[in-house]
Design an enzyme around this catalytic site. Structure first.
Site, PDB file in Angstrom:
ATOM      1  N   ASP A  30       0.822  -1.221   0.000  1.00  0.00           N
ATOM      2  CA  ASP A  30       0.000   0.000   0.000  1.00  0.00           C
ATOM      3  C   ASP A  30       0.857   1.271   0.000  1.00  0.00           C
ATOM      4  O   ASP A  30       1.974   1.276   0.517  1.00  0.00           O
ATOM      5  CB  ASP A  30      -0.917  -0.025   1.225  1.00  0.00           C
ATOM      6  N   HIS A  47       2.033   3.194  -9.021  1.00  0.00           N
ATOM      7  CA  HIS A  47       1.833   1.746  -9.203  1.00  0.00           C
ATOM      8  C   HIS A  47       3.017   1.135  -9.949  1.00  0.00           C
ATOM      9  O   HIS A  47       3.442   0.017  -9.651  1.00  0.00           O
ATOM     10  CB  HIS A  47       0.523   1.471  -9.939  1.00  0.00           C
ATOM     11  N   THR A  76     -10.845  -6.934  -3.915  1.00  0.00           N
ATOM     12  CA  THR A  76     -12.210  -6.952  -4.472  1.00  0.00           C
ATOM     13  C   THR A  76     -12.840  -5.562  -4.365  1.00  0.00           C
ATOM     14  O   THR A  76     -13.791  -5.266  -5.073  1.00  0.00           O
ATOM     15  CB  THR A  76     -13.090  -7.975  -3.719  1.00  0.00           C
ATOM     16  N   ASN A  78     -11.025  -2.712  -4.815  1.00  0.00           N
ATOM     17  CA  ASN A  78     -10.275  -1.745  -5.629  1.00  0.00           C
ATOM     18  C   ASN A  78     -10.948  -1.418  -6.966  1.00  0.00           C
ATOM     19  O   ASN A  78     -10.559  -0.465  -7.643  1.00  0.00           O
ATOM     20  CB  ASN A  78      -8.829  -2.213  -5.863  1.00  0.00           C
ATOM     21  N   ARG A 206      -4.654  -1.192   9.418  1.00  0.00           N
ATOM     22  CA  ARG A 206      -5.769  -2.129   9.199  1.00  0.00           C
ATOM     23  C   ARG A 206      -5.336  -3.179   8.185  1.00  0.00           C
ATOM     24  O   ARG A 206      -4.330  -3.019   7.503  1.00  0.00           O
ATOM     25  CB  ARG A 206      -7.019  -1.386   8.706  1.00  0.00           C
TER      26      ARG A 206
HETATM   27  C1  IPE Z   1      -5.324  -2.618   0.270  1.00  0.00           C
HETATM   28  O1  IPE Z   1      -5.038  -1.280   0.055  1.00  0.00           O
HETATM   29  C2  IPE Z   1      -5.315  -3.362  -1.026  1.00  0.00           C
HETATM   30  C3  IPE Z   1      -4.021  -3.454  -1.685  1.00  0.00           C
HETATM   31  C4  IPE Z   1      -2.891  -2.982  -1.249  1.00  0.00           C
HETATM   32  C5  IPE Z   1      -4.031  -4.151  -2.933  1.00  0.00           C
HETATM   33  P1  IPE Z   1      -6.177  -0.194  -0.115  1.00  0.00           P
HETATM   34  O2  IPE Z   1      -5.498   1.098  -0.357  1.00  0.00           O
HETATM   35  O3  IPE Z   1      -7.160  -0.640  -1.118  1.00  0.00           O
HETATM   36  O4  IPE Z   1      -6.879  -0.230   1.320  1.00  0.00           O
HETATM   37  P2  IPE Z   1      -7.711   0.883   2.092  1.00  0.00           P
HETATM   38  O5  IPE Z   1      -8.749   1.408   1.153  1.00  0.00           O
HETATM   39  O6  IPE Z   1      -6.741   1.954   2.491  1.00  0.00           O
HETATM   40  O7  IPE Z   1      -8.263   0.175   3.282  1.00  0.00           O
HETATM   41  C1  IPE Z   2      -1.727   0.213  -3.247  1.00  0.00           C
HETATM   42  O1  IPE Z   2      -1.483   1.577  -3.293  1.00  0.00           O
HETATM   43  C2  IPE Z   2      -2.021  -0.373  -4.603  1.00  0.00           C
HETATM   44  C3  IPE Z   2      -3.405  -0.821  -4.784  1.00  0.00           C
HETATM   45  C4  IPE Z   2      -4.332  -0.796  -3.869  1.00  0.00           C
HETATM   46  C5  IPE Z   2      -3.765  -1.330  -6.091  1.00  0.00           C
HETATM   47  P1  IPE Z   2      -2.666   2.631  -3.272  1.00  0.00           P
HETATM   48  O2  IPE Z   2      -3.084   2.914  -4.677  1.00  0.00           O
HETATM   49  O3  IPE Z   2      -3.761   2.183  -2.383  1.00  0.00           O
HETATM   50  O4  IPE Z   2      -1.938   3.898  -2.684  1.00  0.00           O
HETATM   51  P2  IPE Z   2      -2.551   4.943  -1.670  1.00  0.00           P
HETATM   52  O5  IPE Z   2      -3.044   4.167  -0.502  1.00  0.00           O
HETATM   53  O6  IPE Z   2      -3.648   5.659  -2.391  1.00  0.00           O
HETATM   54  O7  IPE Z   2      -1.401   5.821  -1.333  1.00  0.00           O
HETATM   55 MG    MG Z   3      -4.108   2.459  -0.420  1.00  0.00          MG
END
Ligand code: IPE
Ligand code: IPE
Ligand code: MG
Length: 252
Positions: A30, A47, A76, A78, A206
């Site tokens: 993340d 990414h 699921t 995203n 989390r």
């Molecule tokens: C968790 O990250 C999913 C992945 C890293 C693939 P998210 O960015 O989607 O989680 P939340 O929304 O902060 O909980």
């Molecule tokens: C994790 O990075 C990658 C995926 C969930 C696909 P994020 O895209 O959630 O990055 P932040 O949390 O917005 O910084």
């Molecule tokens: Mg994130």
């Protein structure tokens, strides 16, 4: 535990007790978006950087002798993101899966996917199936990498429950014989040990639907480092913290 490829990178894991490594590490990759934002770049650049980090860390885990690595790549939930971001992530995954297909055998990996692959773009899903098929034919001791793609822990449990229920209806399972061990055989992680250590970078405290069944007794490690900035040195810090923990599993 001795692992065949440690010699390849003897400097790895300095300060870490290589005889007490976790068998299975899970990582919630993340912070890509925030990493890009800090640099005034589009989220997709984050990414791309995060995908490079994944490669570095997968090889590092292999080299120091962690037998199982499970990474959360796309949840699921995203799909709620803007269509352009989702499609950029799918394109990147496709690019890296090509690389996995080319290098998995030579580099001592075995890949598997956790999650429901059906809703993925057909070409990407095809690559996943091709990689799993190839992995199934590989022999010898290998570093297992599980990529969670369209993965959600609740979805995994529901898919397992449906599969088990169908077996009950077919007379091949009985309700009274359902145990923790039997149910585990229906999960995406079937045949693998539970994660010993789960790492979440980016400062969020989390699990976001990552391995809820398997993480029951996992040690959790959180760091503010954003995933694209995550290095083998940060992993060492997590391993050191892990080695300082006392795991009791409900005992004394
Ligand atoms: C968790 O990250 C999913 C992945 C890293 C693939 P998210 O960015 O989607 O989680 P939340 O929304 O902060 O909980
Ligand atoms: C994790 O990075 C990658 C995926 C969930 C696909 P994020 O895209 O959630 O990055 P932040 O949390 O917005 O910084
Ligand atoms: Mg994130």
């Amino acid at each position: 535990m001795a692992f065949w490829n440690r010699k390849k990178n003897p400097a790895a894991g300095e300060g870490v007790d290589l005889s007490r490594l976790p068998r299975h590490v899970g990582i919630i990759m993340d912070g890509n978006g925030r990493w890009a934002k800090k640099r005034g770049l589009p989220r997709t650049a984050g990414h791309a950087a995060g995908a490079e980090t994944f490669r570095t860390i997968a090889y590092y885990c292999r080299d120091i002798g962690i037998p199982y690595l499970t990474v959360y790549a796309f949840s699921t939930e995203n799909w709620k993101r803007p269509a352009e971001e989702v499609s950029a992530i799918m394109d990147l995954l496709g690019k890296y899966l090509q690389e996995v297909l080319e290098k998995m055998e030579r580099d001592g990996f075995r890949v598997r996917f956790f999650g429901d692959l059906d809703p993925l773009p057909p070409a990407l899903r095809g690559l996943c199936l091709q990689a799993e098929e190839k992995a199934a034919g590989l022999t010898g001791q290998r570093h297992q990498v599980n990529i969670c793609l369209n993965y959600g822990g609740r979805d995994e449990i529901l898919r397992a429950a449906r599969a088990w229920g169908r077996e009950v209806l077919a007379g091949r399972q009985s309700i009274d014989d359902l145990t923790d061990e039997v149910f585990s055989r229906y999960l995406d992680s079937r045949g693998m040990p539970d994660p010993d250590l789960i790492i979440r970078p980016s400062g969020e405290l989390r699990l976001s639907n990552f391995l809820p069944w398997q993480s029951a007794y996992a040690e959790l490690y959180f760091t503010d480092v954003l995933w694209p900035d995550f290095t083998p040195g940060v992993l060492d810090q997590a391993l050191l913290a892990y080695q300082g923990r006392q795991r009791r599993f409900g005992g004394v």
